[in-house]
Design an enzyme around this catalytic site. Structure first.
Site, PDB file in Angstrom:
ATOM      1  N   HIS A 229       0.826  -1.226   0.000  1.00  0.00           N
ATOM      2  CA  HIS A 229       0.000   0.000   0.000  1.00  0.00           C
ATOM      3  C   HIS A 229       0.856   1.271   0.000  1.00  0.00           C
ATOM      4  CE1 HIS A 229       0.229   0.198   4.533  1.00  0.00           C
ATOM      5  NE2 HIS A 229       0.231   1.468   4.250  1.00  0.00           N
ATOM      6  N   ASP A 273      -2.305  -9.495   1.595  1.00  0.00           N
ATOM      7  CA  ASP A 273      -1.104  -9.540   0.738  1.00  0.00           C
ATOM      8  C   ASP A 273      -0.465  -8.162   0.534  1.00  0.00           C
ATOM      9  OD1 ASP A 273      -1.350 -12.417   0.215  1.00  0.00           O
ATOM     10  OD2 ASP A 273      -3.154 -11.847  -0.900  1.00  0.00           O
TER      11      ASP A 273
HETATM   12  N1  ARG Z   1      -1.257   2.198   7.347  1.00  0.00           N
HETATM   13  C1  ARG Z   1      -0.397   3.048   8.098  1.00  0.00           C
HETATM   14  C2  ARG Z   1       0.688   3.640   7.199  1.00  0.00           C
HETATM   15  O1  ARG Z   1       0.449   3.738   6.016  1.00  0.00           O
HETATM   16  C3  ARG Z   1       0.232   2.375   9.263  1.00  0.00           C
HETATM   17  C4  ARG Z   1      -0.703   1.505   9.986  1.00  0.00           C
HETATM   18  C5  ARG Z   1      -0.219   1.007  11.262  1.00  0.00           C
HETATM   19  N2  ARG Z   1      -1.220   1.315  12.230  1.00  0.00           N
HETATM   20  C6  ARG Z   1      -1.260   0.825  13.436  1.00  0.00           C
HETATM   21  N3  ARG Z   1      -2.162   1.233  14.257  1.00  0.00           N
HETATM   22  N4  ARG Z   1      -0.354  -0.058  13.823  1.00  0.00           N
HETATM   23  O2  ARG Z   1       1.687   4.123   7.641  1.00  0.00           O
END
Ligand code: ARG
Length: 420
Positions: A229, A273
């Site tokens: 992502h 994934d």
């Molecule tokens: N999706 C987030 C990013 O793009 C990080 C997610 C981690 N979140 C968590 N609560 N551990 O950086």
């Protein structure tokens, strides 16, 4: 208080002639310099550090190519036994005060034996280097002679040579998952300072147009592991760079990206994934504060409750500020069933994911940490990558721990793309 009462005090201060002040300051500085100089001199001389490299044979072990893999169960098991034998031998010897560290570096399997390559560090105030080397050799020889355990070791095969600090560090930095924290410990002895520098040498910053965007982990000379992502905005190598070190800006050691390999089954906007590989245009030259982490075997299990560490330059709280220096948090692996409970993620955790943190909240990864490493030290203090920061509901919320991609689930995929 009236002004007239203050005046005489000010006047009397002025009576010091400037040359006297300068002379006084110079005098103090000279003494300070002398003291620091002497201190450094004595500490450095008294604890000169010596490094050694050597090998010996362990007999009656049928050929097993798993010993060639530095991360295999077999390698870690045999290495651990031999490392305990060495620590015991040196700590019960008459040079226990000079002993600092001993490690198995590689195992080389042969027809009916395994050759263990060893790496040792000692300190010695005296300058008679050859006598120290011989004393170490004698202790190892004795250790190899008495085959108390299940292993048969060959004292006749023992070799030991002194090596330079540069060569010693090169050997360690070429292995996966070792930290020069050991070297920091003996730097302290020589009067240096222990910085957090080099604590997480595999941590990288993935940058989009020069700005930190995601974390990543160095897994080989040209490869990093991160989250898929992270490439939602762009996966064009021209916009991407990778840097290392503890301070995000300015970038330390900028590297260019040749190719981004996103997992074939990843779907934008979904969480499964969420893995990608970054291939660099050139090899990273390993050094104390930049080298690779170990990848676990596909079959390895990291049970709930195990202590792990997550690192990154992500925000300090949800929608909050980002730090300039690399942050670390000690957390625990959480049981998938517990993480799938109604109060938690209600069944959204599939078996290629892993929850880590605390159900009570507070300690967690956050935005900007994505793609970064979740690591675990094995019993030999060698660090393995267990997870990749992927998602979570906000950060540090109660019943909403961080969710990571489970590296063991993607171990074969990683091998197919990188040969690692
Ligand atoms: N999706 C987030 C990013 O793009 C990080 C997610 C981690 N979140 C968590 N609560 N551990 O950086």
């Amino acid at each position: 208080m009236s002004a007239s009462k203050l005046r005489p005090v000010i006047a009397s201060r002025k009576s010091f002639p400037p040359w006297m002040i300068i002379l006084g300051v110079l005098g103090v500085l000279a003494i300070l310099g002398l003291v620091i100089g002497l201190l450094v001199h004595f500490l450095a001389v008294e604890n000169k550090i010596y490094y050694y490299q050597g090998s010996f044979k362990v007999l009656n072990i049928p050929y097993d190519r798993n010993y060639e893999r530095e991360t295999s169960l077999e390698s870690n098991y045999l290495s651990k036994i031999l490392e305990i034998k060495m620590v015991d031998a040196f700590e019960s010897s008459n040079i226990y005060k000079q002993y600092i560290n001993s490690q198995i570096i590689t195992l080389v399997p042969e027809n009916n034996s395994v050759t263990a390559h060893i790496w040792l560090v000692f300190k010695d105030p005296r300058s008679n280097q050859e006598s120290l080397r011989r004393r170490i050799e004698n202790i190892l020889h004795q250790m190899l002679e008495n085959n108390s355990g299940s292993l048969t070791t060959d004292p006749g095969s023992l070799k030991l040579t002194e090596i330079t600090k540069v060569d010693a560090e090169k050997i360690i930095n070429n292995r996966c998952g070792r930290r020069p924290r050991m070297s920091a410990t003996y730097d302290r002895i020589t009067g240096g300072s222990t910085a957090q520098k080099g604590e997480w040498p595999w941590q990288a910053s993935l940058r989009v147009n020069g700005k930190h965007h995601c974390g990543a982990s160095l897994i080989g000379e040209r490869f990093l592991l991160t989250a898929a992502h992270c490439f939602q905005r762009t996966n064009n190598p021209k916009n991407l760079t990778v840097s290392f070190g503890t301070r995000v800006t300015p970038a330390y050691m900028q590297h260019y990206v040749e190719e981004v390999i996103i997992h074939e089954d990843y779907v934008k906007g979904q969480h499964h994934d969420d893995v990608a590989i970054i291939k660099l245009t050139e090899k990273v030259s390993f050094r104390n504060d930049v080298h690779r982490v170990c990848l676990p075997e596909a079959t390895q299990v990291f049970p709930p409750g195990e202590g792990v560490v997550v690192t990154g330059w992500g925000s300090l709280y949800y929608n909050g500020k980002s730090p300039l220096l690399l942050q670390k948090a000690s957390i625990k692996i959480i049981d998938t069933n517990a993480c799938n409970s109604e109060e938690a993620y209600g069944g959204r955790i599939v078996d290629t994911m892993l929850c880590a943190g605390y159900m009570e909240g507070n300690v967690d990864a956050c935005q900007g940490d994505s793609g970064g490493p979740l690591v675990h030290p094995n019993s030999r203090d060698i660090w393995y990558l267990v997870g990749i920061v992927s998602w979570g509901h906000e950060c540090g919320r109660v019943n909403k721990p961080g969710v990571y991609m489970r590296v063991t689930s993607y171990r074969d995929w990683i091998a197919s793309k990188t040969g690692i």
